[in-house]
Write a protein that holds these residues in place. Structure first.
Motif, short mmCIF file in Angstrom:
data_model
loop_
_atom_site.label_atom_id
_atom_site.label_comp_id
_atom_site.label_asym_id
_atom_site.label_seq_id
_atom_site.Cartn_x
_atom_site.Cartn_y
_atom_site.Cartn_z
N ASP A 71 0.82 -1.32 0.00
CA ASP A 71 -0.04 -0.24 -0.25
C ASP A 71 0.86 1.31 0.10
OD1 ASP A 71 -2.28 1.45 -0.40
OD2 ASP A 71 -2.68 1.52 1.94
N GLY A 72 1.74 1.26 -0.77
CA GLY A 72 2.67 2.55 -1.11
C GLY A 72 3.89 2.23 -0.56
N ASN A 73 4.95 2.34 -1.56
CA ASN A 73 6.35 2.35 -1.07
C ASN A 73 6.86 3.50 -0.35
OD1 ASN A 73 7.24 -0.35 -2.04
ND2 ASN A 73 8.26 0.39 -3.82
N THR A 74 6.32 4.52 -0.47
CA THR A 74 6.84 5.79 -0.19
C THR A 74 6.70 5.69 1.39
OG1 THR A 74 6.25 7.20 -2.05
CG2 THR A 74 6.40 8.28 0.05
N THR A 75 5.57 5.29 1.93
CA THR A 75 5.22 5.29 3.30
C THR A 75 5.58 3.97 4.13
OG1 THR A 75 3.12 4.75 2.83
CG2 THR A 75 3.28 7.08 3.08
N ASN A 76 5.61 2.75 3.43
CA ASN A 76 5.84 1.66 3.98
C ASN A 76 7.11 0.89 3.90
OD1 ASN A 76 3.32 1.79 5.23
ND2 ASN A 76 2.36 1.52 3.41
N PHE A 77 7.86 1.18 2.70
CA PHE A 77 8.90 0.47 2.41
C PHE A 77 10.10 0.23 3.69
CE2 PHE A 77 12.88 -0.54 0.19
CZ PHE A 77 12.50 -1.69 -0.84
N ASP A 78 10.38 1.33 4.41
CA ASP A 78 11.43 1.02 5.17
C ASP A 78 10.92 0.04 6.37
OD1 ASP A 78 13.16 2.67 4.08
OD2 ASP A 78 12.50 4.62 5.11
N THR A 79 9.75 -0.08 6.82
CA THR A 79 8.93 -0.82 7.41
C THR A 79 9.13 -2.22 7.07
OG1 THR A 79 7.62 0.94 8.39
CG2 THR A 79 6.87 -1.27 8.98
N LEU A 80 8.97 -2.44 5.72
CA LEU A 80 9.06 -3.90 5.04
C LEU A 80 10.66 -4.36 5.22
CD1 LEU A 80 8.29 -6.28 3.53
CD2 LEU A 80 8.77 -4.76 1.48
N LEU A 81 11.38 -3.46 4.99
CA LEU A 81 12.83 -3.53 5.08
C LEU A 81 13.16 -4.29 6.62
CD1 LEU A 81 14.80 -1.15 2.93
CD2 LEU A 81 14.21 -3.51 2.36
N ALA A 82 12.61 -3.60 7.65
CA ALA A 82 12.99 -3.83 8.95
C ALA A 82 12.15 -5.23 9.25
CB ALA A 82 12.34 -2.82 9.85
N GLU A 83 11.14 -5.43 8.69
CA GLU A 83 10.14 -6.75 8.91
C GLU A 83 11.02 -7.75 8.72
OE1 GLU A 83 7.33 -9.05 10.72
OE2 GLU A 83 7.97 -6.89 10.92
N LEU A 108 15.04 3.63 -6.16
CA LEU A 108 14.86 4.13 -4.89
C LEU A 108 14.33 3.04 -3.88
CD1 LEU A 108 13.13 7.58 -5.36
CD2 LEU A 108 15.48 7.40 -4.94
N TYR A 109 13.74 1.97 -4.33
CA TYR A 109 13.11 1.03 -3.60
C TYR A 109 13.84 -0.25 -3.95
CZ TYR A 109 10.15 4.84 -2.55
OH TYR A 109 9.46 6.07 -2.63
N GLN A 110 14.82 -0.60 -3.45
CA GLN A 110 15.45 -1.84 -3.66
C GLN A 110 15.59 -2.72 -2.28
OE1 GLN A 110 16.60 -3.38 -6.80
NE2 GLN A 110 15.29 -1.73 -7.49
N ILE A 111 15.55 -4.01 -2.32
CA ILE A 111 15.82 -4.72 -1.04
C ILE A 111 17.13 -5.45 -1.42
CG2 ILE A 111 15.10 -6.88 -0.06
CD1 ILE A 111 12.36 -6.34 -1.07
N PRO A 112 18.09 -5.17 -0.46
CA PRO A 112 19.28 -5.96 -0.58
C PRO A 112 19.34 -7.24 -0.83
CG PRO A 112 19.46 -4.22 1.15
CD PRO A 112 18.01 -4.21 0.69
N GLY A 113 20.29 -7.77 -1.98
CA GLY A 113 20.32 -9.22 -2.17
C GLY A 113 19.41 -9.70 -3.22
N TYR A 114 18.59 -8.76 -3.58
CA TYR A 114 17.27 -9.21 -4.33
C TYR A 114 17.47 -8.29 -5.93
CZ TYR A 114 15.34 -11.98 -0.88
OH TYR A 114 15.10 -13.02 0.18
#
Length: 124
Positions: A71-83, A108-114
Protein backbone atom coordinates in the motif's frame (compact mmCIF):
# COMPACT_ATOMS: atom_id res chain seq x y z
CA UNK A 1 -24.67 -18.87 -10.37
CA UNK A 2 -22.48 -16.31 -8.60
CA UNK A 3 -23.42 -15.32 -5.08
CA UNK A 4 -23.29 -11.51 -5.13
CA UNK A 5 -23.58 -11.35 -1.32
CA UNK A 6 -20.24 -13.12 -0.88
CA UNK A 7 -16.98 -11.23 -0.30
CA UNK A 8 -15.22 -13.68 -2.63
CA UNK A 9 -14.34 -12.60 -6.15
CA UNK A 10 -14.79 -16.16 -7.39
CA UNK A 11 -17.53 -18.78 -7.17
CA UNK A 12 -16.35 -22.03 -5.58
CA UNK A 13 -19.83 -23.59 -5.50
CA UNK A 14 -20.32 -23.95 -9.27
CA UNK A 15 -20.83 -27.40 -10.71
CA UNK A 16 -17.94 -28.56 -12.85
CA UNK A 17 -15.36 -26.16 -11.40
CA UNK A 18 -11.97 -26.93 -12.86
CA UNK A 19 -9.72 -28.78 -10.37
CA UNK A 20 -6.96 -26.18 -10.70
CA UNK A 21 -9.39 -23.36 -9.95
CA UNK A 22 -10.59 -25.30 -6.92
CA UNK A 23 -7.01 -25.72 -5.67
CA UNK A 24 -6.39 -21.98 -6.08
CA UNK A 25 -9.64 -21.29 -4.27
CA UNK A 26 -8.49 -23.49 -1.38
CA UNK A 27 -5.17 -21.62 -1.15
CA UNK A 28 -6.97 -18.27 -1.03
CA UNK A 29 -9.38 -19.51 1.62
CA UNK A 30 -6.56 -20.84 3.81
CA UNK A 31 -4.20 -17.85 3.65
CA UNK A 32 -3.28 -16.30 6.96
CA UNK A 33 -1.13 -13.54 8.36
CA UNK A 34 1.86 -14.14 10.60
CA UNK A 35 3.87 -11.92 12.91
CA UNK A 36 7.61 -12.14 12.32
CA UNK A 37 7.94 -14.33 15.44
CA UNK A 38 5.19 -16.70 14.25
CA UNK A 39 6.74 -16.88 10.80
CA UNK A 40 10.17 -17.65 12.27
CA UNK A 41 8.67 -20.52 14.31
CA UNK A 42 6.84 -21.89 11.25
CA UNK A 43 10.02 -21.76 9.14
CA UNK A 44 12.01 -23.53 11.87
CA UNK A 45 9.44 -26.35 11.91
CA UNK A 46 9.85 -26.84 8.16
CA UNK A 47 13.64 -27.15 8.31
CA UNK A 48 15.42 -30.23 9.70
CA UNK A 49 17.94 -29.66 12.52
CA UNK A 50 21.45 -28.77 11.32
CA UNK A 51 22.85 -32.21 12.25
CA UNK A 52 20.22 -33.92 10.08
CA UNK A 53 20.79 -31.84 6.96
CA UNK A 54 22.35 -33.69 4.05
CA UNK A 55 25.51 -32.04 2.83
CA UNK A 56 25.80 -32.99 -0.83
CA UNK A 57 25.47 -31.59 -4.29
CA UNK A 58 22.11 -33.35 -4.61
CA UNK A 59 20.48 -31.42 -1.75
CA UNK A 60 17.11 -30.18 -2.91
CA UNK A 61 16.59 -26.45 -3.08
CA UNK A 62 13.31 -25.28 -1.62
CA UNK A 63 11.44 -22.38 -3.16
CA UNK A 64 10.12 -19.91 -0.63
CA UNK A 65 8.15 -16.75 -1.23
CA UNK A 66 7.00 -13.73 0.74
CA UNK A 67 4.12 -11.61 -0.50
CA UNK A 68 2.83 -8.33 0.87
CA UNK A 69 0.39 -5.66 -0.22
CA UNK A 70 2.54 -2.72 0.82
CA UNK A 71 0.00 0.00 0.00
CA UNK A 72 2.68 2.47 -1.05
CA UNK A 73 6.47 2.22 -1.06
CA UNK A 74 6.84 5.85 -0.03
CA UNK A 75 5.26 5.33 3.39
CA UNK A 76 5.84 1.62 4.08
CA UNK A 77 9.05 0.43 2.38
CA UNK A 78 11.39 1.08 5.33
CA UNK A 79 9.01 -0.84 7.60
CA UNK A 80 9.08 -3.75 5.14
CA UNK A 81 12.89 -3.80 5.17
CA UNK A 82 12.91 -3.84 8.98
CA UNK A 83 10.35 -6.65 9.04
CA UNK A 84 12.38 -8.74 6.57
CA UNK A 85 15.44 -8.38 8.87
CA UNK A 86 13.39 -9.80 11.76
CA UNK A 87 12.64 -12.95 9.75
CA UNK A 88 15.36 -15.59 9.97
CA UNK A 89 15.05 -16.68 6.37
CA UNK A 90 16.16 -15.41 2.96
CA UNK A 91 13.18 -15.92 0.68
CA UNK A 92 13.71 -17.07 -2.91
CA UNK A 93 11.16 -14.53 -4.14
CA UNK A 94 9.57 -11.46 -2.58
CA UNK A 95 6.41 -10.14 -4.22
CA UNK A 96 5.14 -6.66 -3.41
CA UNK A 97 1.75 -5.36 -4.57
CA UNK A 98 0.35 -1.85 -4.53
CA UNK A 99 3.76 -0.15 -4.49
CA UNK A 100 2.31 2.96 -6.16
CA UNK A 101 5.74 3.46 -7.71
CA UNK A 102 6.45 4.26 -11.34
CA UNK A 103 9.26 2.36 -13.08
CA UNK A 104 11.55 5.45 -13.21
CA UNK A 105 11.59 5.50 -9.36
CA UNK A 106 12.24 1.77 -8.91
CA UNK A 107 15.91 2.30 -8.01
CA UNK A 108 14.84 4.15 -4.85
CA UNK A 109 13.17 1.00 -3.50
CA UNK A 110 15.55 -1.95 -3.68
CA UNK A 111 15.83 -4.86 -1.25
CA UNK A 112 19.48 -5.81 -0.63
CA UNK A 113 20.32 -9.21 -2.10
CA UNK A 114 17.41 -9.19 -4.57
CA UNK A 115 16.82 -8.00 -8.12
CA UNK A 116 13.87 -5.65 -8.40
CA UNK A 117 11.36 -5.64 -11.23
CA UNK A 118 8.56 -3.09 -11.31
CA UNK A 119 5.54 -3.17 -13.55
CA UNK A 120 3.74 0.10 -13.97
CA UNK A 121 -0.04 0.06 -13.93
CA UNK A 122 -0.24 3.62 -15.20
CA UNK A 123 -0.71 4.22 -18.91
CA UNK A 124 1.60 6.77 -20.49
Amino acid sequence: MINHDSDKFYDDESAGVDETLQQISNVLNNCQSYTSQELNRAIEQLQPPCHQQIQSSTTKTQLSSYFINIDGNTTNFDTLLAELKRINHKFSVIGIAETNTDEPLQDLYQIPGYNGFYQSTFED
